[in-house]
Enzyme design. Structure first.
Site: not given
Ligand SMILES: *[C@@H]1O[C@H](CO)[C@@H](O)[C@H](O)[C@H]1NC(C)=O
Ligand SMILES: *[C@@H]1O[C@H](CO)[C@@H](O)[C@H](O)[C@H]1NC(C)=O
Ligand SMILES: *[C@@H]1O[C@H](CO)[C@@H](O)[C@H](O)[C@H]1NC(C)=O
Ligand SMILES: *[C@@H]1O[C@H](CO)[C@@H](O)[C@H](O)[C@H]1NC(C)=O
Ligand SMILES: *[C@@H]1O[C@H](CO)[C@@H](O)[C@H](O)[C@H]1NC(C)=O
Ligand SMILES: *[C@@H]1O[C@H](CO)[C@@H](O)[C@H](O)[C@H]1NC(C)=O
Ligand SMILES: *[C@@H]1O[C@H](CO)[C@@H](O)[C@H](O)[C@H]1NC(C)=O
Ligand SMILES: *[C@@H]1O[C@H](CO)[C@@H](O)[C@H](O)[C@H]1NC(C)=O
Ligand SMILES: *[C@@H]1O[C@H](CO)[C@@H](O)[C@H](O)[C@H]1NC(C)=O
Length: 890
Positions: A590, A708
């Site tokens: 993915l 992040d």
């Protein structure tokens, strides 16, 4: 010539002898023996006749300790006990005193290996919000004394011990002595003692109270090769404002060679320091008719500092610098030289040397301080470690849960107060009304009872009140407050206890009355309704959520933060063979996320994303396990849920719910094909991602910093609902260069909070910064960093473009103008506030969510051609960065 130079050194004081005869007035003295227990104890210290008492009434924190018994005989009793402050960065003593009064403040420190660590500490002392001095203890039995002469502009004083490294600050005694305010006058600033000496023939004793009725500490300086001393038995009239001790004035030093100039020298290490000098003289010799003692005083070889001077007979004269002295090399050289008419050498009895520090008096507004002190007492919040000293200042040590404004030359004001989950009980205190600049108040998840006070309605600047999670609170909203909610000048969040899951959904209590539009809420409801239909059909969902929303008489009920069991209720631990089976031997990649490659998988008919962690990035199995356990408990509709994990031998994997529509970056770039995200889509994605992040910050225990946040970590499901991914691994998987390499997105460095980068100090505000960058991307659809642009970084580029006042020049042209201009301005201002270089000036995620809700509302209003309805609800977050860029006419 050298032999006539008299060197003064900074002495480390050791008490030896001290004499005291008659008890005098100790009026105004505050003498604390720090760490003295029990706290009611007071005693008369034998050598000085000063009454010492425990410091317990003056500080809320710290631990009591005692120096090693072996050292006790070396020091006075007030130095036997001490108080240390292992917790918190800043711990303070506070005093209520007379405003405008001048005080001598003295801290004394004897380590005495009280902690058995043989590790003498270093730390700083502050007065109020400014640094006074640094303390570095060297020897176990050293007595370090620090004094400052300081005028209190307000009636309160705070003396704070501040950590500067790993060692623990402590203090042995703290003494305050009022001084006459015409003494020790400076042009500006407070005086830190460098040294205070008296010239003595043989005595090595320190002089203090009660020879000195102001309890100044005088260090003896005995004669050396170049000096001799003279003394008298007669009474010296010490009746000038400096109130010198008799014993000090009865003995003077003179140079042995009367005709040679006599130099008094010292060096102050800080060559930019400003200094003040006070010299005390009296003629104590019976002069014959033909004898004259007259001398000049020059400083560093310049013009005479004092042209000619004859000390008055048996009467004190104090000569001092009226303006600050400086020395470019730090050397101070005062020369006392006989004048031509003089028959006797110069003399001097005592000398005081000070350096200047500026103690800034900019503090929090005093009414707000007393309100905060009352709040602290009312709710027993003394265990809040950072609630020490001034609430707002300095910014670095601001109280946890507060946000403040820092106007240039006025007192700081409190603009938000967050007492979420602080164990508050009893009623809501009216002290809050004194915080007149307050715009956000969070009292959620406490044990408050009684009613919602009507005074909230009078707090004109208040925009957000969160009272959810107070089960005993009577949630009847006073009329006046309801009116403000109705006109959307205030958001009121009510709600119920969130710990136990509600037993029956029908009993769910109201949660949100949103200042954002009903239309916005409607849109949300429609989305949710669709979702429930979808969910109903599929019969299974990877989404965990709270009870569904419903509407009752204009107040909207919505989700609570209860955690429903996720699909993987039993054992969420999965073996490696199962992983192989799930992913069909890692058939379909993915993508590559932080920490590892992500594969498609199937688990119990549901699609999942399996992230194989690169083993090298884990710091340790135990940490991994602990974090995974934690993450398995985090559920929020806008966070990509972790549904299981694998720790089979060397194989570490995390199993997440599958997000069919990829990440936001792909969707914006058009990589996934399909239509460009509409403005409406973008606003919704922004608010959803913000809610996810807000939950990490405020809804999780312990709170999580994502670290992040970026557009590739915002994933979209098949309904284009947004969820934030890749959170929570921060602790066992440090985000460092290595991880960025493994991340395909080149933009990650552009999201990094510069303050975090600089200070290495991570907070939720670092996420707010990154989220601001995300918002700018959502609006502009520009890369975060593009070296070919006028300004490579998106923050600067947007700021640069906006100086022309034209929002159109930055909004994504792919939208073809189909967006709300006010909404665009609003979101850009919000984004710029988020990326403010100073983390203190960034809004909280709670605030961001609130503002984004309004953007959604504006967009919906536009779609319904109904714009004026929202004009009054518009709120500007008045942060400097937005105004720095000075967007022009809108
Ligand atoms: C302390 O004061 C008491 C009472 O005034 C007096 O008797 C005693 O001599 C004093 N002691 C010292 C050391 O000054
Ligand atoms: C501390 O404060 C209480 C209450 O004001 C007072 O009764 C007590 O005497 C004080 N204790 C000391 C050691 O000052
Ligand atoms: C001097 O000190 C007194 C208190 O002793 C205070 O009331 C007064 O305001 C001070 N004067 C000045 C000029 O600061
Ligand atoms: C005293 O000082 C004068 C002037 O500096 C010098 O000429 C003289 O030799 C000195 N006397 C002694 C004994 O050092
Ligand atoms: C030196 O003195 C100046 C002027 O008072 C002050 O600003 C500075 O902080 C001092 N430096 C140190 C290291 O104490
Ligand atoms: C101090 O000043 C005097 C007079 O200007 C000079 O003679 C002497 O050398 C100076 N001493 C030092 C150590 O600089
Ligand atoms: C000495 O004293 C007299 C009288 O006070 C004065 O006129 C004269 O200027 C003085 N001389 C010196 C060198 O100081
Ligand atoms: C609040 O809690 C404290 C400590 O648990 C308790 O002593 C106090 O009585 C409570 N106050 C009220 C009003 O319930
Ligand atoms: C809540 O307060 C309202 C207004 O004071 C009052 O009428 C109502 O009875 C209270 N409800 C409860 C459960 O105490």
């Amino acid at each position: 010539m050298k032999s006539h130079d008299l060197f003064l050194l900074l002495l480390i004081v050791a008490f030896t002898v001290s004499i005291s005869v008659e008890a005098q007035n100790q009026a105004g003295f505050i003498s604390l023996d720090c760490g003295l227990v029990p706290k009611e104890t007071t005693y008369l210290e034998a050598t000085s006749n000063i009454t010492y008492k425990s410091d317990a009434n003056y500080t809320d924190s710290g631990l009591v300790g005692k120096i090693n018994d072996a050292h006790k005989k070396l020091v006075h009793q007030q130095l036997w006990a001490l108080r240390s402050f292992p917790e918190g960065e800043r711990n303070c003593y506070k005093f209520n005193l007379v405003a405008n009064r001048k005080y001598l403040i003295r801290g004394t420190f004897v380590y005495g290996n009280y902690d058995g660590l043989n590790q003498p500490p270093s730390f700083d002392l502050h007065i109020g919000t400014s640094k006074w001095t640094s303390i570095k203890i060297v020897g176990e039995t050293d007595t370090i004394m620090r004094e400052i002469i300081h005028v209190l502009t307000q009636g309160r004083l705070q003396v704070c011990l501040v950590k500067t490294g790993r060692t623990t600050p402590f203090i042995s005694s703290l003494e305050l002595r009022p001084l006459k305010n015409s003494t020790y006058v400076t042009e500006s600033g407070s005086l830190v003692l460098y040294n205070r000496v008296y010239f003595s023939s043989d005595s090595t004793s320190i002089i203090r109270y009660d020879e000195d009725i102001n309890d100044r500490v005088w260090n003896p300086l005995t004669e050396d090769d170049s000096t001799a001393s003279i003394s008298t038995d007669q009474y010296v009239n010490t009746n000038n404002i400096y109130e010198m001790p008799q014993v000090v004035m009865k003995t003077a030093a003179i140079p042995k060679n009367a005709s040679a100039p006599w130099n008094l020298l010292w060096t102050i290490d800080n060559t930019t320091a400003l200094s003040y000098v006070f010299m005390h003289f009296a003629e104590i010799q019976d002069l014959k008719a033909n004898e004259i003692r007259e001398f000049s005083i020059t400083y560093n070889g310049g013009q005479p500092w004092y042209g000619w001077f004859r000390p008055a007979k048996l009467s004190i004269t104090t000569i001092y610098s009226q303006t600050a002295l400086t020395s470019s090399n730090g050397e101070y050289n005062f020369t006392l030289a006989m004048t031509g008419n003089s028959t006797l050498p110069p003399l001097i009895q005592a000398l005081e040397i000070y350096t200047v520090v500026d103690i800034l008096q900019l503090q929090t507004d005093k009414d707000e301080v007393s309100a905060m002190m009352n709040i602290k007492i009312t709710y027993g919040l003394s265990k809040k470690i950072s609630w020490q000293g001034d609430p707002c200042a300095p910014q670095l040590y601001r109280w946890e849960g507060l946000n403040c404004s820092y106007p240039d030359s006025e007192a700081s004001r409190i603009i938000s107060l967050n007492l979420n989950a602080s164990g508050l009980n009893g009623t809501i205190t009216s002290d809050i009304i004194k915080l007149t600049q307050l715009s956000e108040l969070d009292l959620s998840n406490n044990d408050l009872s009684g009613e919602i006070p009507a005074f909230f309605a009078d707090m004109k600047l208040l925009k957000l009140i969160n009272l959810s999670g107070n089960p005993k609170l009577n949630l009847t909203v006073p009329d006046s407050l309801q009116q403000r909610v109705n006109i959307k000048s205030l958001t009121l969040i009510l709600g119920q206890n969130m710990n136990p899951t509600p037993k029956k959904e029908s009993k769910t209590v109201l949660v949100v009355a949103v200042a954002a539009s009903m239309a916005g809420v409607f849109a949300l409801l429609v989305i949710l309704a669709i979702f429930f239909v979808v969910r109903g059909k599929k019969g299974k969902s990877t989404d965990a959520r709270g009870p569904p929303p419903s509407i009752t008489s204009g107040i909207v009920k919505s989700e609570t933060r209860s955690s429903n069991p996720s699909i993987m209720t039993k054992d969420r631990r999965i073996t490696y063979p199962e992983i192989l089976k799930m992913t069909n031997n890692f058939e379909r990649v993915l993508g590559k996320g932080g920490f590892g490659t992500v594969y498609h998988g199937n688990l119990d008919d549901a699609q999942v994303a399996v992230k194989m962690l690169s083993h090298s990035s884990a710091q340790g199995y135990k940490e991994f396990k602990a974090e995974v356990e934690l993450l398995l408990r985090v559920h929020h509709r806008h966070l990509v849920g972790l549904t299981g994990y694998c720790d089979d031998g060397d194989n570490l994997a995390l199993i997440y719910e599958y997000m069919a529509n990829g990440d936001l970056r792909e969707n914006m770039s058009g990589k996934r094909g399909g239509n460009v995200l509409t403005w409406e889509n973008r606003m919704e994605i922004a608010v959803e991602a913000a809610q996810g992040l807000e939950y990490l910050h405020n809804g999780c225990t312990p709170p999580m910093v994502h670290r992040d946040v970026k557009t590739t970590n915002i994933l979209l499901n098949d309904r284009c609902g947004a969820k934030l991914a890749d959170f929570g691994l921060s602790r066992s998987f440090p985000i460092d260069g290595e991880c960025h390499v493994s991340t395909v997105v080149a933009g990650t460095p552009g999201y990094l909070d510069p303050e975090y980068y600089r200070t290495n100090w991570l907070s939720e505000k670092s996420d707010v910064y990154s989220f601001g960058v995300v918002l700018l991307e959502i609006v502009t659809n520009q890369p975060v960093i593009d070296k070919t642009r006028e300004r490579p970084h998106i923050n600067e580029w947007v700021g640069f473009k906006l100086t022309k006042g034209d929002i159109k020049s930055i909004v994504d042209p792919k939208l073809m103008g189909d967006y709300d201009t006010n909404g665009a301005w609003k979101i850009v201002e919000l984004a710029l506030a988020c990326v403010n270089p100073s983390s203190n000036r960034r809004p909280t995620m709670t605030h961001v969510v609130m503002e984004l809700n309004e953007c959604v509302a504006l967009e919906n209003a536009r779609r319904q051609g109904n714009e004026e309805m929202y004009s009054m609800g518009s709120v500007d977050y008045s942060l400097s960065s937005a105004s720095e860029f000075a967007p022009g006419a809108r």
